[in-house]
Design a protein around this motif. Structure first.
Motif, short mmCIF file in Angstrom:
data_model
loop_
_atom_site.label_atom_id
_atom_site.label_comp_id
_atom_site.label_asym_id
_atom_site.label_seq_id
_atom_site.Cartn_x
_atom_site.Cartn_y
_atom_site.Cartn_z
N GLY A 170 6.49 1.73 5.68
CA GLY A 170 7.03 1.78 4.33
C GLY A 170 7.13 3.22 3.83
N ALA A 171 6.12 4.03 4.15
CA ALA A 171 6.15 5.44 3.74
C ALA A 171 7.28 6.19 4.42
CB ALA A 171 4.80 6.09 4.05
N MET A 172 7.59 5.85 5.68
CA MET A 172 8.68 6.51 6.40
C MET A 172 10.02 6.21 5.74
SD MET A 172 7.40 5.89 10.33
CE MET A 172 8.78 6.76 11.07
N LEU A 173 10.22 4.95 5.36
CA LEU A 173 11.47 4.61 4.66
C LEU A 173 11.54 5.31 3.30
CD1 LEU A 173 11.66 0.78 5.46
CD2 LEU A 173 12.93 2.63 6.56
N MET A 174 10.39 5.38 2.62
CA MET A 174 10.33 6.07 1.35
C MET A 174 10.67 7.56 1.52
SD MET A 174 7.01 6.55 -1.13
CE MET A 174 6.50 4.85 -0.81
N ALA A 175 10.18 8.15 2.61
CA ALA A 175 10.44 9.57 2.88
C ALA A 175 11.92 9.82 3.12
CB ALA A 175 9.61 10.03 4.08
N ASN A 176 12.62 8.86 3.73
CA ASN A 176 14.05 9.03 3.97
C ASN A 176 14.83 9.13 2.65
OD1 ASN A 176 13.67 8.96 6.73
ND2 ASN A 176 14.04 6.77 6.89
N PHE A 177 14.54 8.21 1.73
CA PHE A 177 15.23 8.25 0.44
C PHE A 177 14.83 9.51 -0.35
CE2 PHE A 177 15.42 3.68 1.43
CZ PHE A 177 16.78 3.47 1.25
N THR A 178 13.55 9.91 -0.22
CA THR A 178 13.12 11.15 -0.88
C THR A 178 13.85 12.35 -0.30
OG1 THR A 178 10.94 10.16 -1.23
CG2 THR A 178 11.10 12.53 -1.47
N GLN A 188 -3.05 -4.75 16.14
CA GLN A 188 -4.00 -5.84 15.95
C GLN A 188 -5.13 -5.44 15.00
OE1 GLN A 188 -5.35 -7.75 19.59
NE2 GLN A 188 -7.40 -8.04 18.73
N ASP A 189 -5.63 -4.20 15.16
CA ASP A 189 -6.78 -3.76 14.38
C ASP A 189 -6.38 -3.11 13.06
OD1 ASP A 189 -8.26 -4.61 16.53
OD2 ASP A 189 -8.43 -2.62 17.44
N GLN A 190 -5.23 -2.44 13.04
CA GLN A 190 -4.82 -1.68 11.85
C GLN A 190 -3.39 -2.03 11.45
OE1 GLN A 190 -6.76 0.34 10.10
NE2 GLN A 190 -8.54 0.44 11.47
N GLY A 191 -3.06 -3.32 11.51
CA GLY A 191 -1.68 -3.73 11.21
C GLY A 191 -1.26 -3.36 9.81
N ARG A 192 -2.16 -3.50 8.85
CA ARG A 192 -1.81 -3.17 7.46
C ARG A 192 -1.51 -1.68 7.31
NH1 ARG A 192 -5.18 -5.25 2.17
NH2 ARG A 192 -4.04 -4.04 0.57
N LEU A 193 -2.29 -0.84 7.99
CA LEU A 193 -2.06 0.60 7.93
C LEU A 193 -0.71 0.97 8.56
CD1 LEU A 193 -2.93 3.58 7.54
CD2 LEU A 193 -4.10 3.40 9.76
N ILE A 194 -0.38 0.36 9.70
CA ILE A 194 0.86 0.70 10.40
C ILE A 194 2.08 0.32 9.56
CG2 ILE A 194 2.24 0.21 12.44
CD1 ILE A 194 -0.17 2.06 12.81
N TYR A 195 2.06 -0.85 8.97
CA TYR A 195 3.22 -1.25 8.17
C TYR A 195 3.25 -0.49 6.84
CZ TYR A 195 4.80 -4.68 11.47
OH TYR A 195 5.31 -5.27 12.60
N GLY A 196 2.12 -0.02 6.38
CA GLY A 196 2.12 0.90 5.26
C GLY A 196 2.78 2.22 5.64
N LEU A 197 2.51 2.67 6.87
CA LEU A 197 3.16 3.89 7.37
C LEU A 197 4.66 3.69 7.50
CD1 LEU A 197 3.05 6.73 8.59
CD2 LEU A 197 2.51 5.67 10.80
N ASP A 235 0.82 -1.21 0.00
CA ASP A 235 0.00 0.00 0.00
C ASP A 235 0.86 1.26 0.00
OD1 ASP A 235 -2.24 -1.58 0.08
OD2 ASP A 235 -2.49 -1.42 2.25
N ALA A 236 2.01 1.18 0.68
CA ALA A 236 2.88 2.37 0.77
C ALA A 236 3.49 2.72 -0.58
CB ALA A 236 3.98 2.13 1.81
N PHE A 237 3.91 1.71 -1.32
CA PHE A 237 4.62 1.95 -2.57
C PHE A 237 3.66 2.01 -3.75
CE2 PHE A 237 7.81 0.26 0.30
CZ PHE A 237 8.88 1.14 0.09
N THR A 238 2.72 2.94 -3.66
CA THR A 238 1.81 3.24 -4.76
C THR A 238 2.12 4.63 -5.28
OG1 THR A 238 0.13 4.14 -3.26
CG2 THR A 238 -0.01 1.78 -3.79
N MET A 239 1.68 4.95 -6.48
CA MET A 239 1.99 6.24 -7.07
C MET A 239 1.37 7.38 -6.28
SD MET A 239 4.07 5.70 -9.45
CE MET A 239 4.09 7.39 -10.04
N THR A 240 0.13 7.18 -5.80
CA THR A 240 -0.53 8.24 -5.03
C THR A 240 0.23 8.53 -3.75
OG1 THR A 240 -2.68 7.57 -5.91
CG2 THR A 240 -2.68 8.93 -3.92
#
Length: 509
Positions: A366-374, A355-364, A13-18
């Motif tokens: 991924g976005a944090m690592l993406m922000a570092n390279f950016t 537990q409830d939003q695991g997919r969202l947290i790991y998407g976040l 989810d993190a590595f999408t164009m949007t």
């Protein structure tokens, strides 16, 4: 524990164009506001929160994280070029960055700040990704009594370490709790302190309070200091030597242990609520200077000083999310704004989040690592551009920011009532800052107020109103003892320091 499929889905989810677009936009905006002294990423995040309503939770929060990370890099630019830190975090960077720029090496100084900042930030993000889930599992074993004691400890540490007065810190926290009680009672849903205004039935709008105290009040203060003067353009010396415009691999590798030490210091201090990135930067700088074979070179353009300060203050950014995601306790203003964005999107931070939003947290994540390279890419491309940015007139920038504040609050609160609340808290924030009361503690207390109240009522119910029965909860007792011991130690140390200063003054007189 979050299963591997959820982790992969989150990173997907993190590595999408949007998401990539908004992360890049957030980092660019953060570097811009960080490069302009007086604005800073916190103000930009406060203004940007209303505009994330129409986004998905992952995109909106990733955008705010990008602003925060970009601001850390941008704040070093004016610190190096004009000895005026764009953010408080960069104050230690100016100690050696500005002398190095005066020697005709501004690009070397800013690039070293960029590389150290990205390295320290990435280190803390890796720590966050690896330890937050296990910590959340441990936090789930804590009941209401332990959570109540933990929040008491957090506010004890915050009140002592933020600001110059513990008493004023406690008063600011109390005022934040008072404002949090406006609206319906979270336990019985009876109206409180609404004074006949049913717009307050759901409480004071988070966005209005945050933007009013953090952005509008600071803009008013900064505009009052402009005095009709234009900021002078930056004049740089060009030595003609290409080595003065870059950081070689040998120079970066020679700072590896300094950067690692700064990243560790920043990560540890960032995981503790309230200490902040400014303290981490100066602690890392002091440790590097003390251990150096040539301590006299610090403050005169030593590139090691820049590496120490920037690696530490940037490492705090990722570590600040450890208590936020695992316990629901923000450790800084930036974390408070991120937690408000979670709540605006209907997500409650805390141990159940994985537990409830695991997919969202790991998407976040991924976005944090993406922000570092950016950050690294945009920083190298935009360093020359930010030199022009810092010479922009404050009057133009701040008036534009005020307009964005009004539009954002009006859209998010669906009317002018939220704007009125924003202006009210702008005046309150201005008075608090003028009188030396911490807005940081006030904001954190306001955000945590409803949860603190629920924990208190649950604790009293479990103890049947008898606080002496708390001995049945040894973890809670240990946390409360630590809180009391910390405050006693802090008060005694401060009193000893003040008596020492007075005796020194009397001897000099």
């Amino acid at each position: 524990m979050v299963d591997f499929a959820t982790i992969l889905a989150g990173f997907g989810d993190a590595f999408t164009m949007t998401n990539l677009f908004f992360v890049i936009f957030g980092v660019a905006l953060g570097q811009f506001v960080g490069a302009v002294p007086g604005i800073g990423p916190v103000m930009a995040m406060a203004i940007a929160i209303p505009f994330t309503f129409s986004m998905s939770p992952l995109v909106g929060i990733s955008f705010l994280v990008g602003v925060s990370k970009g601001g850390l890099v941008g704040g070093a630019v004016p610190a190096v070029l004009i000895n005026t830190p764009g953010t408080p975090d960069a104050a230690a960077t100016a100690l050696d960055g500005y002398p190095l720029a005066k020697q005709g090496k501004p690009l070397k100084a800013t690039k070293m700040a960029l590389f150290s900042s990205v390295t320290g930030d990435t280190f803390s993000d890796i720590v966050l990704i690896t330890v937050s889930a296990p910590l959340a599992i441990l936090a789930l074993r804590m009941g209401p009594v332990e959570v109540f004691a933990l929040m008491i400890m957090a506010f004890a540490v915050l009140s002592a370490l933020i600001g110059n007065s513990v008493a004023k810190g406690l008063i600011a926290a109390g005022f934040g709790f008072l404002c949090a009680t406006v609206g319906s009672d979270p336990e019985h849903y009876t109206p409180r302190l609404i004074f006949g205004m049913f717009d307050l039935y759901d409480g004071l709008p988070l966005v209005s309070v945050a933007i009013g105290t953090l952005a509008i009040s600071e803009i008013i203060r900064r505009l009052s200091e402009v005095g009709g003067q234009m900021r002078p353009a930056v004049e740089l010396i060009d030595t003609g030597n290409p080595e003065d415009k870059r950081v070689t691999w040998a120079e970066y590798w020679g700072c590896r242990f300094i950067i690692l030490r700064g990243a560790v210091i920043g990560t540890i201090l960032g995981a503790l609520p309230g200490i902040g990135s400014t303290a981490a930067a100066f602690m890392s700088y002091a440790a590097t200077k003390t251990s150096s074979k040539d301590p006299d070179s610090f403050g005169k353009g030593n590139i090691h000083g820049i590496a120490a300060a920037e690696s530490a203050n940037s490492a705090v950014a990722g570590a600040n999310l450890i208590p936020l995601l695992t316990l629901g306790i923000p450790g800084s203003v930036a974390a408070s704004l991120i937690i408000s964005a979670f709540m605006i999107h209907g997500i409650q931070p805390g141990p159940l989040l994985f537990q409830d939003q695991g997919r969202l947290i790991y998407g976040l994540f991924g976005a944090m690592l993406m922000a570092n390279f950016t950050n690294l890419w945009l920083g190298q491309v935009g360093l020359r551009l930010w030199v022009k940015v810092i010479s922009a007139p404050e009057s133009i920038i701040f008036t534009s920011a005020i307009l964005l504040c009004f539009v954002g609050v009006a859209l998010s609160t669906s009317g002018l009532f939220g704007v009125g609340v924003m202006l009210t808290f702008a005046a309150i924030g201005y008075l608090m800052t003028s009188l030396g009361y911490s807005i940081v503690i006030f904001i954190i207390a306001f955000f945590l107020g409803p949860r603190f109240e629920i924990s208190l009522s649950q604790t009293l119910a479990l103890l049947e109103g008898d606080l002496t029965q708390i001995y049945q909860y040894p973890i809670a007792v240990a946390l409360l003892v630590f809180s009391a011991g910390f405050l006693i130690w802090f008060f005694s140390k401060k009193a000893h320091g003040e008596s020492g200063d007075q005796s020194q003054v009397s001897i000099e007189d």
